[in-house]
Design an enzyme around this catalytic site. Sequence first.
Site, short mmCIF file in Angstrom:
data_model
loop_
_atom_site.label_atom_id
_atom_site.label_comp_id
_atom_site.label_asym_id
_atom_site.label_seq_id
_atom_site.Cartn_x
_atom_site.Cartn_y
_atom_site.Cartn_z
N HIS A 155 0.82 -1.23 -0.05
CA HIS A 155 0.00 0.18 0.03
C HIS A 155 0.80 1.17 -0.21
CE1 HIS A 155 -3.50 -2.40 1.18
NE2 HIS A 155 -2.54 -3.15 1.77
N SER A 277 13.76 20.42 -16.00
CA SER A 277 12.66 21.16 -16.32
C SER A 277 13.21 22.34 -16.90
CB SER A 277 11.94 21.43 -15.03
OG SER A 277 11.24 22.65 -15.19
N LYS A 283 15.12 20.87 -11.27
CA LYS A 283 14.56 19.42 -11.30
C LYS A 283 15.35 18.61 -12.08
CE LYS A 283 10.97 18.06 -10.34
NZ LYS A 283 9.73 18.29 -11.06
N GLU A 290 9.54 6.82 -16.89
CA GLU A 290 8.03 7.34 -16.97
C GLU A 290 7.67 6.61 -18.29
OE1 GLU A 290 7.68 11.08 -14.11
OE2 GLU A 290 8.36 11.27 -16.24
#
Length: 400
Positions: A155, A277, A283, A290
């Site tokens: 979880h 970024s 970043k 991804e």
Amino acid sequence: MKLWQTADSMDARIEAFTIGNDPVLDQELIPFDCQATIAHVTMLEGIGILDAGETKKLIASLNDLINLHSSGQFHIQPDQEDGHSAIEEFLTGRLGDTGKKVHTGRSRNDQVLTAVRLFEKSTLEQLMALADGLAESLSLFGSANAGIPLPGYTHTRKAMPFSVRDWAMAFHDALKDDVKLLKGTYELIDQNPLGTGAGYGVPLPLNRQVTTDLMGFSRILENPMYAQNSRGKFESRILNDCLMILYDLNKWASDLIFYTIPDLGYFNLDPSMVTGSSIMPHKKNPDVLELIRASYHLVAGYEYQLKMIPANLISGYHRDLQYSKEPLMRGLKTCRDVLEASQVVLNGLSVNQDNLNKAMTPELLSVQKVMELVNSGMPFRDAYRQISQIYKPDNPEADS
Ligand code: ARG
């Protein structure tokens, strides 16, 4: 002029529509189509359709074509409809009447099946090698980091102690299973469809064993109707295996996205793997992970297309089947790209031992504490309840 053209020219829009993306897709199939054509003409010589001189010239030209293709000098022209036409036009342009004999005893329906199947076999071999290589690297990564702990999560909350090695081996074992699936599919599709013609056999004494042996298929796909009906079925089986690889790498990428969150900092991606970024100078983003993660969904879509396109058609060839090529080729390419990218990511992956040691907080040992009480004779449920008191929010010992 089309291979099948005997009379009037076709409406240009309908022609473009029916050709679709074939000139682009078939470009990749050219070497396999040539390989099959070499086997076919060799067999035609054996049954007396071509003489030795004609066969020699055809094979020499087909080898030239393969070389031209590999050096980027052979391109299917849009008006050639497909790779099969482009090959025949090349041979006829060079050899005249001899070139016109090459299509004796075959149809584009068994020609495309054969070229695609050879392409599939070759690509599956690459995928098996890449998946095996990645599995091996995961095992080495595990051994190199043996003894380093990792919190196990359920979880998305800390659960029980685990280890970096066991994490890596989870994906090693998964990929090894995927290679088994690929091997099974490879065996399934390793059947020669050449010689089945348009789907109902060919009224010539073709020697299908010869082409089977020359192309390296393990057996003949005997039933010509099944040859056509296998188109789409075999392809969706292949993409299903790719999907299993991508399923495992989707989870692997999700783990890494989580473990490399700067707030946790369990693992570090090599700086050459991250993207920045355009507005936030601090970043360092895991775009590669991804996209690996998202590839699963992409290929699930291709597999769905493959499952849908042939369904409900009566047996035999239909032009609908042409649309099976693109999802197949895209799916295989995506799977190969993901395996290659994952290998690069893994090569640059490092473990932050300090952060992992700090992350091994005491609550991860709750089950162990319960088991100690169980070992000293307490019933499990009583032991569970006793230990659960420690983790009550108002218990000062809870976070010890
Ligand atoms: N481009 C076609 C395909 O992929 C080749 C076979 C064409 N056959 C035909 N009967 N029109 O299916």
